[in-house]
Each structure stands twice: as C-alpha cells, then as structure tokens.
Design a protein around this motif. Structure first.
Motif, PDB file in Angstrom:
ATOM      1  N   LYS A  65      18.934  14.130  41.353  1.00  0.00           N
ATOM      2  CA  LYS A  65      18.959  13.033  42.319  1.00  0.00           C
ATOM      3  C   LYS A  65      18.691  13.557  43.722  1.00  0.00           C
ATOM      4  O   LYS A  65      17.929  12.957  44.481  1.00  0.00           O
ATOM      5  N   GLU A  66      19.292  14.685  44.065  1.00  0.00           N
ATOM      6  CA  GLU A  66      19.083  15.277  45.382  1.00  0.00           C
ATOM      7  C   GLU A  66      17.614  15.655  45.577  1.00  0.00           C
ATOM      8  O   GLU A  66      17.038  15.398  46.637  1.00  0.00           O
ATOM      9  N   ARG A  68      14.985  14.332  44.008  1.00  0.00           N
ATOM     10  CA  ARG A  68      14.206  13.095  44.100  1.00  0.00           C
ATOM     11  C   ARG A  68      14.326  12.474  45.488  1.00  0.00           C
ATOM     12  O   ARG A  68      13.332  12.045  46.091  1.00  0.00           O
ATOM     13  N   ASP A  69      15.556  12.450  46.027  1.00  0.00           N
ATOM     14  CA  ASP A  69      15.767  11.894  47.362  1.00  0.00           C
ATOM     15  C   ASP A  69      15.031  12.708  48.422  1.00  0.00           C
ATOM     16  O   ASP A  69      14.447  12.145  49.357  1.00  0.00           O
ATOM     17  N   ALA A  70      15.037  14.045  48.283  1.00  0.00           N
ATOM     18  CA  ALA A  70      14.339  14.902  49.244  1.00  0.00           C
ATOM     19  C   ALA A  70      12.833  14.663  49.194  1.00  0.00           C
ATOM     20  O   ALA A  70      12.172  14.587  50.235  1.00  0.00           O
ATOM     21  N   LYS A  71      12.291  14.529  47.989  1.00  0.00           N
ATOM     22  CA  LYS A  71      10.851  14.261  47.848  1.00  0.00           C
ATOM     23  C   LYS A  71      10.486  12.915  48.464  1.00  0.00           C
ATOM     24  O   LYS A  71       9.451  12.769  49.110  1.00  0.00           O
ATOM     25  N   ARG A  72      11.344  11.918  48.273  1.00  0.00           N
ATOM     26  CA  ARG A  72      11.093  10.601  48.852  1.00  0.00           C
ATOM     27  C   ARG A  72      11.119  10.675  50.380  1.00  0.00           C
ATOM     28  O   ARG A  72      10.285  10.092  51.063  1.00  0.00           O
ATOM     29  N   LYS A  73      12.075  11.430  50.928  1.00  0.00           N
ATOM     30  CA  LYS A  73      12.181  11.585  52.381  1.00  0.00           C
ATOM     31  C   LYS A  73      10.936  12.274  52.936  1.00  0.00           C
ATOM     32  O   LYS A  73      10.392  11.865  53.970  1.00  0.00           O
ATOM     33  N   ASP A  76       8.079   9.820  52.985  1.00  0.00           N
ATOM     34  CA  ASP A  76       8.235   8.865  54.087  1.00  0.00           C
ATOM     35  C   ASP A  76       7.849   9.507  55.421  1.00  0.00           C
ATOM     36  O   ASP A  76       7.163   8.894  56.247  1.00  0.00           O
TER      37      ASP A  76
END
Length: 96
Positions: A65-66, A68-73, A76
C-alpha cells in the motif's frame, strides 16, 4: 456458482485445527465444508507471511500500500510539473 468468502478468523481456526491439533486436512475440510486444497492454500499463505497472511479483495499488505501510494504521489507531481511547464511557456511568450 458464487464463491464463498471466509473471514480471517475462520481461516486461522482451520489452520489451527490442522497444525496444532494434528487433524488431517481432509477431515477438517469435510467438517467445515471446503475443499482440502483450499485449506492447503491457507496454510501456505500463513507460512509465507504469518503477520498478514490473508490479504485480498482490494486489501494490500502495508508495504504494498505504501509503495502504491508513493507511485500515485509521484505520478501526480509529474503531472503538476508538466502543467507548470506549459504555463511558464504561455506566460513568458513575448507579447505580439
């Protein structure tokens, strides 16, 4: 045919019956109404990662999850940079 969903406590109890009480997998499978291969899969998942063995249905392990969130950030931020670069070229053009 719909698939049955079992919660983590149910799976852990099935694993406990096999590993701690030394019951056979086919016996436990018959008692709880699942295929023996399902219990073998649960045991394998548990041995691979005892802390979070049964993730799924959109749930991720904390590390995944961490990431995935970093890749999304990052995605963006890259999009924001591209927009700002376009804005700079528009506003720095000499007037006609």
């Amino acid at each position: 045919m719909s698939r049955k969903r079992f919660n983590n406590d149910f799976k852990m109890e099935a694993i406990r019956l096999v590993t701690e009480l030394n019951r056979s997998v086919p016996s436990v499978a018959n008692d709880i109404g699942v295929h023996p291969n399902t219990i073998y899969k649960w045991i394998e998942q548990y041995h691979k990662d005892p802390n979070t063995p049964f993730v799924g249905s959109g749930n991720l392990k904390p590390e995944e999850k961490e990431l995935r969130d970093a890749k999304r950030k990052i995605s963006d931020l890259e999009e924001e940079i591209a927009i700002l670069k376009k804005a700079i070229t528009i506003f720095t053009k000499p007037p006609r």
